[in-house]
Design a protein around this motif. Structure first.
Motif, PDB file in Angstrom:
ATOM      1  N   ASN A  80      -4.832  10.468   8.431  1.00  0.00           N
ATOM      2  CA  ASN A  80      -5.730   9.684   7.572  1.00  0.00           C
ATOM      3  C   ASN A  80      -4.952   8.788   6.607  1.00  0.00           C
ATOM      4  OD1 ASN A  80      -4.843  11.885   6.061  1.00  0.00           O
ATOM      5  ND2 ASN A  80      -6.746  12.063   4.915  1.00  0.00           N
ATOM      6  N   GLU A  81      -3.786   9.243   6.134  1.00  0.00           N
ATOM      7  CA  GLU A  81      -2.972   8.423   5.241  1.00  0.00           C
ATOM      8  C   GLU A  81      -2.317   7.270   5.992  1.00  0.00           C
ATOM      9  OE1 GLU A  81      -0.457  10.251   2.312  1.00  0.00           O
ATOM     10  OE2 GLU A  81      -1.690  12.067   2.318  1.00  0.00           O
TER      11      GLU A  81
ATOM     12  N   LYS B 279       0.833  -1.205   0.000  1.00  0.00           N
ATOM     13  CA  LYS B 279       0.000   0.000   0.000  1.00  0.00           C
ATOM     14  C   LYS B 279       0.867   1.255   0.000  1.00  0.00           C
ATOM     15  CE  LYS B 279      -4.133  -1.883   2.220  1.00  0.00           C
ATOM     16  NZ  LYS B 279      -4.964  -1.856   3.439  1.00  0.00           N
TER      17      LYS B 279
ATOM     18  N   LEU C 253       0.806   4.120  -2.946  1.00  0.00           N
ATOM     19  CA  LEU C 253       0.471   5.510  -2.648  1.00  0.00           C
ATOM     20  C   LEU C 253       1.674   6.447  -2.810  1.00  0.00           C
ATOM     21  CD1 LEU C 253      -1.782   4.924   0.506  1.00  0.00           C
ATOM     22  CD2 LEU C 253      -2.534   5.626  -1.765  1.00  0.00           C
TER      23      LEU C 253
ATOM     24  N   LYS D 247      -4.946   4.768   6.447  1.00  0.00           N
ATOM     25  CA  LYS D 247      -5.317   4.237   5.128  1.00  0.00           C
ATOM     26  C   LYS D 247      -4.423   3.059   4.719  1.00  0.00           C
ATOM     27  CE  LYS D 247      -6.456   6.586   0.885  1.00  0.00           C
ATOM     28  NZ  LYS D 247      -6.065   7.699   0.008  1.00  0.00           N
TER      29      LYS D 247
END
Length: 168
Positions: A142-143, A114, A118, A146
């Motif tokens: 939030n990242e 991930k 990203l 995530k």
């Protein structure tokens, strides 16, 4: 310091080279002995200093606990601030952010994938591929969530004394 001119002496035989190596070896042994004595003296000085400092360190630990307990129980006095400035120092709370990662290798591999997808490759240390928590901590919450990592934010007690005021 005055300049010293070195004479251009050259060894002419293997016996002279062997004698020079013997002399160098003896000097190296002498250096080792001198440094050994120095290290013994340093170790003794450190042990003495540690022994002399122990009562002060014990008192500091005891007072640290008391200061922490007082500041925590009187946190409302700080108002909307996190730090209280006093005559001889400061005490309060600072935000501490900790990243938590799963222990399972499969989940860590998934997080690494991930991160790559990203574009967060600065959070991956190689070889072998591992996650750099400090680099990951720089990203928005939030990242971090995530990608599958946990985020724990808490207020941690801290204090510092004011050396300038104490020196006066």
């Amino acid at each position: 310091m005055a300049r010293v001119r070195m004479e251009d002496t050259k060894l002419k035989t293997w016996e002279e080279v062997d004698a020079a190596l013997k002399q160098i070896g003896e000097w190296q042994r002498s250096i080792t002995k001198v440094e050994g004595k120095m290290n013994e003296q340093i170790d003794k000085a450190k042990a003495k200093a540690e022994e002399e400092a122990k009562p002060f360190k014990d008192q500091i630990k005891a007072y640290e606990v008391q200061v922490k307990e007082f500041v925590e129980s009187n946190r409302d006095d700080l108002g909307n601030k996190k730090t209280k400035e006093l005559n001889f120092g400061k005490a309060g709370f600072r935000k501490s952010t900790k990243i938590s990662l799963p222990k399972a290798a499969a989940k860590l591999t998934e997080i690494i994938k991930k991160l790559k997808s990203l574009g967060m490759t600065d959070c991956i240390v190689q070889p072998p591929e591992k996650i750099d928590k400090d680099a990951l901590k720089k990203y928005p919450a939030n990242e971090i969530i995530k990608v599958g990592a946990g985020l724990k934010v808490e207020d941690v007690f801290w204090y510092e004394t004011n050396e300038e005021t104490l020196a006066e």
